[in-house]
Design an enzyme around this catalytic site. Structure first.
Site, short mmCIF file in Angstrom:
data_model
loop_
_atom_site.label_atom_id
_atom_site.label_comp_id
_atom_site.label_asym_id
_atom_site.label_seq_id
_atom_site.Cartn_x
_atom_site.Cartn_y
_atom_site.Cartn_z
N CYS A 2 -34.12 36.52 41.23
CA CYS A 2 -32.97 36.30 40.84
C CYS A 2 -32.48 34.75 40.42
CB CYS A 2 -32.05 36.51 41.89
SG CYS A 2 -32.26 38.10 42.78
N ARG A 27 -38.81 33.65 35.45
CA ARG A 27 -38.89 34.04 36.78
C ARG A 27 -38.99 35.40 37.05
NH1 ARG A 27 -36.48 29.81 39.96
NH2 ARG A 27 -35.59 31.38 41.40
N TRP A 75 -33.52 40.46 40.62
CA TRP A 75 -34.69 41.06 40.65
C TRP A 75 -34.55 41.82 42.19
CZ3 TRP A 75 -38.62 40.54 44.71
CH2 TRP A 75 -39.85 41.28 44.32
N ASN A 100 -28.48 35.11 45.43
CA ASN A 100 -30.04 35.04 45.33
C ASN A 100 -30.45 35.24 47.04
OD1 ASN A 100 -30.06 34.71 42.84
ND2 ASN A 100 -30.80 32.51 42.80
N GLY A 101 -31.61 35.82 47.07
CA GLY A 101 -31.94 35.75 48.61
C GLY A 101 -31.69 37.19 49.31
N GLU A 484 -63.93 27.92 46.93
CA GLU A 484 -62.82 27.16 45.95
C GLU A 484 -63.30 25.76 45.87
OE1 GLU A 484 -60.93 28.37 43.88
OE2 GLU A 484 -59.53 26.58 43.48
N LYS A 488 -64.01 24.46 41.99
CA LYS A 488 -63.32 23.25 41.49
C LYS A 488 -64.18 22.19 41.00
CE LYS A 488 -60.29 24.69 40.84
NZ LYS A 488 -59.67 25.82 41.34
N GLU A 491 -66.31 23.28 37.98
CA GLU A 491 -65.55 23.45 36.71
C GLU A 491 -65.11 22.07 36.11
OE1 GLU A 491 -61.84 25.94 36.58
OE2 GLU A 491 -62.00 25.23 38.45
N HIS A 507 -80.96 30.72 56.46
CA HIS A 507 -81.41 31.82 55.91
C HIS A 507 -81.89 31.47 54.46
CE1 HIS A 507 -80.59 34.20 59.53
NE2 HIS A 507 -79.31 33.52 59.24
N LYS A 606 -57.44 28.28 29.82
CA LYS A 606 -56.25 28.48 31.04
C LYS A 606 -56.32 30.11 31.40
CE LYS A 606 -53.76 27.22 34.13
NZ LYS A 606 -54.36 26.92 35.45
#
Ligand code: F6R
Length: 611
Positions: A2, A27, A75, A100-101, A484, A488, A491, A507, A606
């Protein structure tokens, strides 16, 4: 999500309100509406299902004009997307409210107000606020006083604005758990849930704080804090481009985005936490009903978003006792998948346009899943449009190709999903949920503490400048964090990096370890710590250099070949979010040392909209 816009001026504010709503479109929303106090002193409104352009069209056909108004993009949480449920909501055509909320106690209040003779025309929780304010105005005719008394009766999260026919010289607002900002003009003032909505009219802003009530007139603004005392909030001058398109004080977008994490995590939590619980409706009006039927979860995503899904698997099984599978979208879409009954299909994506993830969702819709949920950073993306439920991460535009703040906000969203499923199924004890909600509230501060280690990590990065290979180790939910970290590093610095669950070391990968192979480990103080320590001994015994990000109480000591970075203490469940930060910083500083193009690394884009 919202959005709110409000204005009071000496000129017609209709166009300002509509333009503000357009600026909040990114949004995500399902309907839009506007109310003006017209030149005859009447509250008039237009509301439309769908885009702000539909509303603008309606205003062309049936124009509205006025010097005081509020507007909203909705929303849906309570009640389906429809014109009747769209804001602003009226009470007796004397009071108009946008919100909102989520108001948690709306059912109790609705019953009480019906008993007082109020007739409800929508299924929203917001209409309760309009009638409650209307009722309170009978006792307290000043709208600011009435609003103060009204919000005392609300439980949940809100950012709200109200106007009243009897007081055409002011707009009032209240903030608790959902942001609001006042825009200052000359002889006119504005309100919005995001300053982006008001950049067309001003560059001076006052941010409301939790519990604040504001009265906004043409020439003045008055703010009271939660205790009722009059307060002055800082007046902030906004410099064009300071948010997204500009690196500000940072050398690269990636560093800026890493440092934005406390703020965007806070935003992702806003409006979604009740006192002791996650507000399940934050996932949409049908969420509670759908979640109650979920017996399995299938997560599908790519790259960094896939790593977020892998962390969520540990959470969903451990905290909500819901079986979960996670797969990269490019594999899932071409595999013959045996769908378990009552499985929720969850896609995770920063852009919402990743071709494989989108194709996986489209396939899944033909495969008998119970429903689909998108966790996404772009409200107007294809993934969001095509999913049954959405939870938007509020990371804001991410410009650096290497995903950073999108990942941590995805993790926050996935924790909200875990707690919601645990809550709906009764598999998570209320006390444990309350504790996790409390810890989530503290998370932005913890992230700030982790970011304060910036310089320490920069020094450590020197160890990697001449290296060609590295290993990242973690156990449990820290294994995907290690993955991750490795992604990073490869990349943006082009150093070959691999991640392993620490227990797998002997192993195979141990054969690679020598003094030229730094080994990075994330080691929170949990039940796997002792096992992890033994794995690390195996590395040291082969001359491997260790970099350990460890809980301050985990009893690691700096020695030759072992570099320990003490992390702030955090509850184990949230450790994956915190331990991601130093790994992001590490890859960033290594890339800077090696002189690569940090924000636009070679060969990468991106948003991967091709297969
Ligand atoms: C890595 C990175 C990529 C994306 C992947 C999915 O830093 O950014 O691995 O995570 O391409 O993109 P989204 O999340 O937009 O679906």
């Amino acid at each position: 999500m919202c959005g709110i816009v409000g204005a009071i001026a000496e000129r017609n504010v209709t166009a300002i309100l509509v333009e503000g709503l357009k600026r909040l479109e990114y949004r995500g929303y399902d309907s839009a509406g506007v109310t003006l106090l017209d030149n005859h002193g009447r509250l008039e409104r237009r509301r439309r299902l769908g885009k702000v352009s539909e509303l603008a069209h309606a205003l062309q056909e049936q124009p509205l004009a006025g010097k005081l108004g509020i507007a909203h993009t909705r929303w849906a949480t309570h009640g389906a997307p429809s014109e009747a449920n769209a804001h602003p909501h009226f009470s007796g055509e004397q009071v108009a409210v946008v919100h909102n909320g989520i108001i948690e106690n709306h059912e109790v209040l609705r019953e009480r107000l019906i008993g007082l003779g109020y007739v409800f025309t929508s299924q929203t929780d917001t209409e309760v606020i309009a009638h409650l304010l209307h009722h309170t105005l009978k006792e307290l005719p000043d709208i600011a006083d009435a609003l103060k008394a009204t919000v005392k009766q609300l439980h949940g999260a809100y950012g709200l604005a109200a106007i009243c026919m009897a007081q055409p010289d002011r707009l009032v607002a209240a903030r608790s758990g959902s942001p609001l900002v006042i825009g200052l003009g000359l002889g006119e003032n504005f309100l919005a849930s995001d300053q982006l909505a008001l950049r067309q009219v001003t560059d001076r802003f006052v941010y409301l704080e939790e519990g604040d009530i504001a009265e906004i007139r043409r020439e003045s603004v008055q703010i009271w804090d939660a205790s009722g005392a009059v307060v002055q909030r800082e007046n902030v001058q906004y410099h064009e481009g300071a948010e997204a398109a500009d690196k500000g004080i940072y050398r690269h977008f990636m560093l800026k985005e890493i440092h934005e994490q406390p703020k965007v995590v806070q935003r992702t939590l806003e409006g979604r936490l009740g006192q002791n619980q996650v507000l399940v409706q934050a996932f949409g009006p049908q969420a509670a009903e759908l979640f109650a039927k979920v017996r399995n979860v299938q997560i599908v995503a790519c790259g960094t978003s896939y790593h977020a899904g892998m962390v969520a698997r540990y959470w969903l099984e451990e905290l909500a006792s819901i079986p979960c599978q996670v797969e990269v979208a490019s594999e899932f879409r071409y595999r013959k998948v045996m769908v378990q009954p009552d499985t929720l299909f969850v896609s995770i994506s920063q852009s919402g346009e990743t071709a494989d993830t989108l194709a996986a969702l489209r396939n899944a819709k033909q495969m008998g899943y119970l429903g689909s949920l998108a966790i996404c950073n772009v409200g107007i993306s294809s993934l969001v449009r095509e999913s049954d439920l959405t939870l938007l991460t509020q990371a804001g535009p991410e410009i650096g190709v290497a995903s950073t703040k999108a990942f941590t906000t995805q993790l926050v969203a996935l924790m909200l999903l875990t707690l919601s499923l645990g809550q709906v199924h009764g598999t998570l004890a209320p006390a444990q949920e309350a504790l996790l909600v409390e810890e989530l509230r503290r998370l932005p501060v913890r992230l700030g503490e982790a970011l304060a280690m910036d310089t320490t990590v920069e020094h450590i990065s020197e160890l990697f400048a001449e290296k060609h290979h590295t290993l990242f180790l973690g156990r449990g939910a820290q294994f995907p964090v290690a993955m991750e970290g490795a992604l990073k590093l490869k990349e943006i610095s082009y150093i070959h990096a691999e991640a392993y669950p620490a227990g797998e070391l002997k192993h195979g990968p141990l054969a690679l370890v020598d003094s030229d192979m730094p080994v990075v480990t994330v080691a929170p103080n949990n039940e796997l710590l002792e096992k992890l320590k033994s794995n690390l001994q195996e590395v040291r015994a082969r001359g491997g250099e260790l970099i350990v990000f460890a809980d301050a109480e985990a009893n690691f000591t700096d020695e030759v070949g072992v570099h320990v970075v003490a992390m702030p203490h955090i509850i184990d469940a949230l450790a994956p979010i915190l331990y991601t930060v130093p790994l992001q910083l590490l890859s960033y500083y290594v890339a800077v040392l090696r002189g690569t193009d940090v924000d636009q690394p070679r060969n990468l884009a991106k948003s991967v909209t091709v297969e």
